[in-house]
Enzyme design. Structure first.
Site, PDB file in Angstrom:
ATOM      1  N   TYR A  68      -1.902  -1.210  10.001  1.00 17.87           N
ATOM      2  CA  TYR A  68      -2.463  -1.074   9.087  1.00 17.87           C
ATOM      3  C   TYR A  68      -0.325  -0.727   8.002  1.00 17.87           C
ATOM      4  O   TYR A  68       0.048  -1.532   7.734  1.00 17.87           O
ATOM      5  CB  TYR A  68      -3.135  -0.154   8.303  1.00 17.87           C
ATOM      6  CG  TYR A  68      -3.626  -0.867   6.586  1.00 17.87           C
ATOM      7  CD1 TYR A  68      -4.750  -1.688   6.322  1.00 17.87           C
ATOM      8  CD2 TYR A  68      -2.721   0.025   5.832  1.00 17.87           C
ATOM      9  CE1 TYR A  68      -4.745  -1.993   4.907  1.00 17.87           C
ATOM     10  CE2 TYR A  68      -3.487   0.015   4.801  1.00 17.87           C
ATOM     11  CZ  TYR A  68      -4.017  -1.022   3.281  1.00 17.87           C
ATOM     12  OH  TYR A  68      -4.921  -1.429   2.360  1.00 17.87           O
ATOM     13  N   SER A  87       0.706  -1.175  -0.238  1.00 21.12           N
ATOM     14  CA  SER A  87       0.324  -0.164  -0.343  1.00 21.12           C
ATOM     15  C   SER A  87       0.482   1.068   0.240  1.00 21.12           C
ATOM     16  O   SER A  87       2.338   1.573   0.009  1.00 21.12           O
ATOM     17  CB  SER A  87      -0.726  -0.133   1.254  1.00 21.12           C
ATOM     18  OG  SER A  87      -1.233   1.220   1.239  1.00 21.12           O
TER      19      SER A  87
END
Length: 275
Positions: free
Chosen positions: A168, A155
């Site tokens: 995350y 990401s």
């Protein structure tokens, strides 16, 4: 002639979103697909997860391209279920060439206020689940002796920090070094390993109230339009969110012969968000 004629790809998180898009895109280029997702619930995730119907729709879409698919309900936290799904696909198709470790969750929370379970779910799925997926699948590529390609979905959050995403971001950043170590280990087998780093993508993982609040903490009840206003400001190109197909195009490049000597690379698809 497709770029992936005769090859077989294993894809996690394939019931919807990027995973479904990757399955359909690779099938359109000639690959047969081994697809997994899970109907298991994760209490810390603030949006509905995939259903059996979602995975059935992925099966339908892949078959509509004329390619074959083996789909199983398997949780990336469950090594035995992963191994069984991959083995069923390899038994059906006779080989494995490509692995897309794509499954993941989002559960925004302040670093010092999130529960132990919220942290653990994130690490178990977004980091350990990737390792388990690779451990269950990549040995089949090695055994084939033909080389192959692995793409791990990381990401922009592994590169660019945002509040309320420590768990995350930690998981997604961990995937980068997992990728680099595996790229070294697998190079003698002519297996390439890379990560993709998307900015915000318009999937169910993003298009939900929790993400809207993450992007617009200044509003009591933000809607999608409010989220898009903030997301557009983060990107340098004039777009609020990418589509899954935009990531699939990059993945196709990385697993095809067009990227025959690309390995150990972090492939950023961020509309300039990291600039």
């Amino acid at each position: 002639m497709g770029k992936l004629d005769g090859r077989v790809a294993f894809i996690t998180g394939a019931a919807r979103g990027q995973g479904r898009s990757h399955a359909v895109r690779l099938a359109g280029e000639g690959a047969d697909i081994i697809a997994i997702d899970t109907t298991a619930k994760v209490g810390s995730v603030p949006y509905p997860l995939a259903t059996a119907g979602d995975l059935a729709e992925t099966v339908r879409l892949v078959q509509a391209t004329g390619r074959r698919i083996v789909a199983r309900d398997a949780d990336v936290r469950d090594s035995a279920a992963l191994a069984a799904a991959v083995e069923a696909g390899v038994a059906e198709f006779g080989r494995l060439d490509i692995v897309l470790a794509n499954a993941g969750i989002s559960a925004p929370a302040p670093t010092l206020e999130m529960s132990d379970q919220t942290w653990q779910d994130m690490i178990d799925i977004n980091l350990t689940g990737v390792w388990k997926s690779l451990k269950a699948s990549v040995p089949h590529i090695v055994a084939g002796g033909r080389g192959g390609a692995v793409v791990i979905t990381s990401s922009l959050a592994a590169i660019y920090a945002n509040e309320n995403t420590a768990h995350y971001s930690a998981a997604k950043a961990g995937l980068v070094m997992l990728m680099k170590v595996m790229a070294k280990e697998l190079a003698p087998h002519r297996i390439r390993v890379n990560t993709v780093h998307p900015t915000t993508v318009a999937t169910d993982m993003i298009l939900n109230d929790a993400t809207y609040r993450l992007f617009r903490p200044d509003l009591d009840d933000p809607a999608r339009a409010d989220f898009e206003e903030a997301a557009r400001a983060l990107n340098k190109l004039p777009v609020a969110a990418l589509e899954s197909e935009d990531i699939s195009n990059a993945v196709l490049h990385l697993v095809s012969d067009d990227a025959a000597y690309v390995t150990g690379a972090t492939h950023v698809i961020d509309a300039g968000g990291s600039l």
